[in-house]
Design an enzyme around this catalytic site. Structure first.
Site, PDB file in Angstrom:
ATOM      1  N   TYR A 170       0.833  -1.201   0.000  1.00 56.67           N
ATOM      2  CA  TYR A 170       0.000   0.000   0.000  1.00 56.67           C
ATOM      3  C   TYR A 170       0.869   1.254   0.000  1.00 56.67           C
ATOM      4  CZ  TYR A 170      -3.800   3.210   0.883  1.00 56.67           C
ATOM      5  OH  TYR A 170      -4.705   4.231   0.755  1.00 56.67           O
ATOM      6  N   PHE A 221      -7.136  21.988 -24.192  1.00 53.55           N
ATOM      7  CA  PHE A 221      -7.459  20.570 -24.323  1.00 53.55           C
ATOM      8  C   PHE A 221      -8.699  20.319 -23.478  1.00 53.55           C
ATOM      9  CE2 PHE A 221      -7.407  16.068 -23.311  1.00 53.55           C
ATOM     10  CZ  PHE A 221      -7.426  15.566 -24.600  1.00 53.55           C
ATOM     11  N   THR A 222      -9.541  19.384 -23.911  1.00 49.84           N
ATOM     12  CA  THR A 222     -10.861  19.191 -23.289  1.00 49.84           C
ATOM     13  C   THR A 222     -10.795  19.040 -21.773  1.00 49.84           C
ATOM     14  OG1 THR A 222     -10.628  16.848 -23.808  1.00 49.84           O
ATOM     15  CG2 THR A 222     -11.870  18.182 -25.373  1.00 49.84           C
ATOM     16  N   ASP A 266       1.896  20.406 -20.125  1.00 50.24           N
ATOM     17  CA  ASP A 266       1.113  19.219 -20.441  1.00 50.24           C
ATOM     18  C   ASP A 266       2.006  18.372 -21.362  1.00 50.24           C
ATOM     19  OD1 ASP A 266      -0.512  17.271 -21.478  1.00 50.24           O
ATOM     20  OD2 ASP A 266      -2.223  18.584 -21.839  1.00 50.24           O
ATOM     21  N   LYS A 309      -0.200   8.000 -23.381  1.00 51.19           N
ATOM     22  CA  LYS A 309       0.241   8.376 -24.720  1.00 51.19           C
ATOM     23  C   LYS A 309       1.723   8.028 -24.871  1.00 51.19           C
ATOM     24  CE  LYS A 309      -3.796  10.645 -24.333  1.00 51.19           C
ATOM     25  NZ  LYS A 309      -4.079  11.867 -23.645  1.00 51.19           N
ATOM     26  N   ARG A 324     -13.226  16.069 -33.631  1.00 57.34           N
ATOM     27  CA  ARG A 324     -12.583  17.140 -32.881  1.00 57.34           C
ATOM     28  C   ARG A 324     -13.031  18.441 -33.520  1.00 57.34           C
ATOM     29  NH1 ARG A 324      -9.902  15.161 -28.045  1.00 57.34           N
ATOM     30  NH2 ARG A 324     -12.118  15.077 -27.709  1.00 57.34           N
ATOM     31  N   PHE A 345     -18.792  15.376 -25.858  1.00 57.37           N
ATOM     32  CA  PHE A 345     -18.447  14.539 -27.011  1.00 57.37           C
ATOM     33  C   PHE A 345     -18.378  13.059 -26.657  1.00 57.37           C
ATOM     34  CE2 PHE A 345     -14.025  13.879 -25.738  1.00 57.37           C
ATOM     35  CZ  PHE A 345     -13.812  14.958 -24.897  1.00 57.37           C
TER      36      PHE A 345
END
Ligand code: PLP
Length: 460
Positions: free
Chosen positions: A75, A127-128, A218, A261, A385, A452
């Site tokens: 943990y 970005f969303t 980001d 990614k 998009r 979306f």
């Protein structure tokens, strides 16, 4: 954009395969209707080649899978956490690490910690999920990307660059105190996977330093951005991608990462910072939203796979083939006269739906309609998009009407071969030849957040 004409092949061989389903047009018609013409609502069993996203869809290496067996599921204080911390320090240079279940977990934390109600957060295009968390924390997003980024036809090589005059104007208008940080994405997803140049980032660093404003990075696709810098920026061509990645990170104060990614894992992310105070607060808040600060919602094995994936992601052979495959698809479409966003992005090819379907007004969701049509044609799944992704202005309630109305063909890392890319290109061509018969859609269900993902449509 350098067009790669020399034959090249994937720098790996395939040791395990996953069969995929072939469907009939009749089956796809039924599936699409059932999904409300939203490719996010399709069952993946009904999809042939899945270019919905490059997020969490990568193939892990044998070394990463071996790492999964070394999971230390304690943990607290799992050894995999320390491996991950070492990888983040070694490859990215950030001092402090907070793992999170994925990128948006980190976005939530940094937004809550740094943004006060009424603050302005400038960024190189939104970005969303990033903007959603900035707004939930009471901030408002301000776009400071160069104008070229909003022009699908401009071939400017660094469409991810910041227009420093736009940032200066915001500082003059609101004062630096109202700007907790500048949000910089490498590469810019919503602009079509476009890179920021090292020089622009250096200039931005100088300007933000003068005003005491942070840069939060980001870094979801930082290796891809570094590869484009190596390809396109004068003086950078002889450097290692790994070197450039380190320098990019060194020009920023902290980062949010979706490891789904670049970092070649199916789940995971982190917040990284060089500031002790921000780290302390994040370590405190992460236990509310993600889990203890040494696992952040991840299993030990996930952190181990991520640590190994980070190292693989900056390898020269890997990144050249990864971006090379996207360029291969993009160049095929260019040669066939298909309107796509130029230059070709690093993680996908973006169809320009306004040019593809000039007879469909933006209020009838041309990109959504085009994504649906591509699926119908061949079972290739893509993503809208455009106006659906852009959502509504939170003050006026009106739809944002973005310049870019795109369909994203996103290429997962190390998953498909060039033959798959050929099939995709053939399907896009078929749909293009038939484009006059494609009609728009109307939205019949609209969720409150990030619509979306779950919105439903009917044919007009
Ligand atoms: C995917 C992504 C995110 C969000 O990360 P998740 O892991 O999906 O939560 C943030 N920024 C960019 C540029 C992304 O592509």
């Amino acid at each position: 954009m350098p067009i790669q004409r020399e034959p090249w092949a994937e720098p790996y061989k395939i040791k395990m395969v996953e069969p995929i389903t072939m469907t009939t047009r009749q089956q796809r018609e039924a599936a699409l209707k059932e999904a409300g013409y939203n490719t996010f609502l399709l069952h993946s069993d009904d999809v042939y080649i899945d270019l919905l996203t490059d997020s969490g869809t990568s193939a892990m290496s044998d070394r990463q899978w071996a790492g999964m067996m070394l999971g230390d599921e304690a943990y607290a204080g799992s050894r995999n956490f320390y491996h991950l911390e070492e990888a983040v320090q070694k490859y990215y240079g950030y001092k402090h690490l907070i793992p999170t279940h994925q990128g948006r977990g980190a976005e939530n934390l940094i937004s809550r910690i740094l943004i006060k109600p009424g603050d302005v957060v400038p960024g190189n295009m939104y970005f969303t999920t990033t903007r959603a968390h900035q707004e939930l924390a009471g901030g408002s997003f301000a776009d400071i990307i160069v104008d070229e980024a909003h022009d699908a036809k401009s071939t400017f090589p660094f469409k991810g660059n910041v227009d420093l005059k736009k940032l200066q104007a915001l500082i003059d208008k609101h004062g630096a105190k109202k700007i907790p940080y500048v949000s910089i994405a490498t590469t810019v997803n919503m602009a079509g996977g476009q890179p920021i140049s090292l020089q622009n980032l250096k200039d931005l660093r100088a300007l933000t330093k003068k005003h005491g404003i942070r840069i939060i990075h980001d870094m979801t696709r930082v290796a891809e951005n570094a590869y484009m810098i190596k390809q396109l920026e004068k003086g950078q061509e002889n450097r290692n991608v790994a070197d450039i990645v380190l320098e990019i990170c060194s020009l920023t104060d902290g980062a949010t990462m979706s490891a789904k990614k670049d970092a070649l894992v199916n789940i995971g992310g982190f917040l990284a910072t060089n500031e002790w105070d921000v780290f302390e607060e994040a370590r405190n808040q992460v236990v509310l939203y993600e889990g203890l600060h040494t696992y952040g919602g991840l299993a030990g094995r996930d952190m181990e796979a991520m640590a190994i994936g980070i190292g693989e992601s900056v390898g020269e052979d890997h990144i050249r083939a990864r971006v090379g495959q996207v360029l291969y698809l993009g160049n095929k479409l260019i040669e066939a006269g298909i309107p796509i966003v130029l230059p070709i992005g690093t993680h996908g090819v973006f169809l320009d739906a306004k040019a593809f379907l000039p007879h469909v007004p933006q209020t009838a969701y041309p990109a959504q309609a085009l994504a649906a049509e591509l699926y119908l044609d061949s079972g290739v799944r893509t993503m809208e998009r455009g106006v659906v992704s852009a959502g509504r202005n939170k003050e006026t309630g009106e739809d944002y009407m973005p310049e870019l109305e795109l369909v994203r063909l996103t290429v997962p890392r190390r998953v498909y071969t060039q033959a798959h890319m050929d099939v995709v290109a053939a399907s896009v061509l078929r749909v293009y030849e038939n484009h006059k018969n494609i009609t728009g859609l109307k939205m019949v269900y609209e969720p409150k957040y990030l619509r979306f993902f779950q919105a439903r449509f009917e044919k007009i």
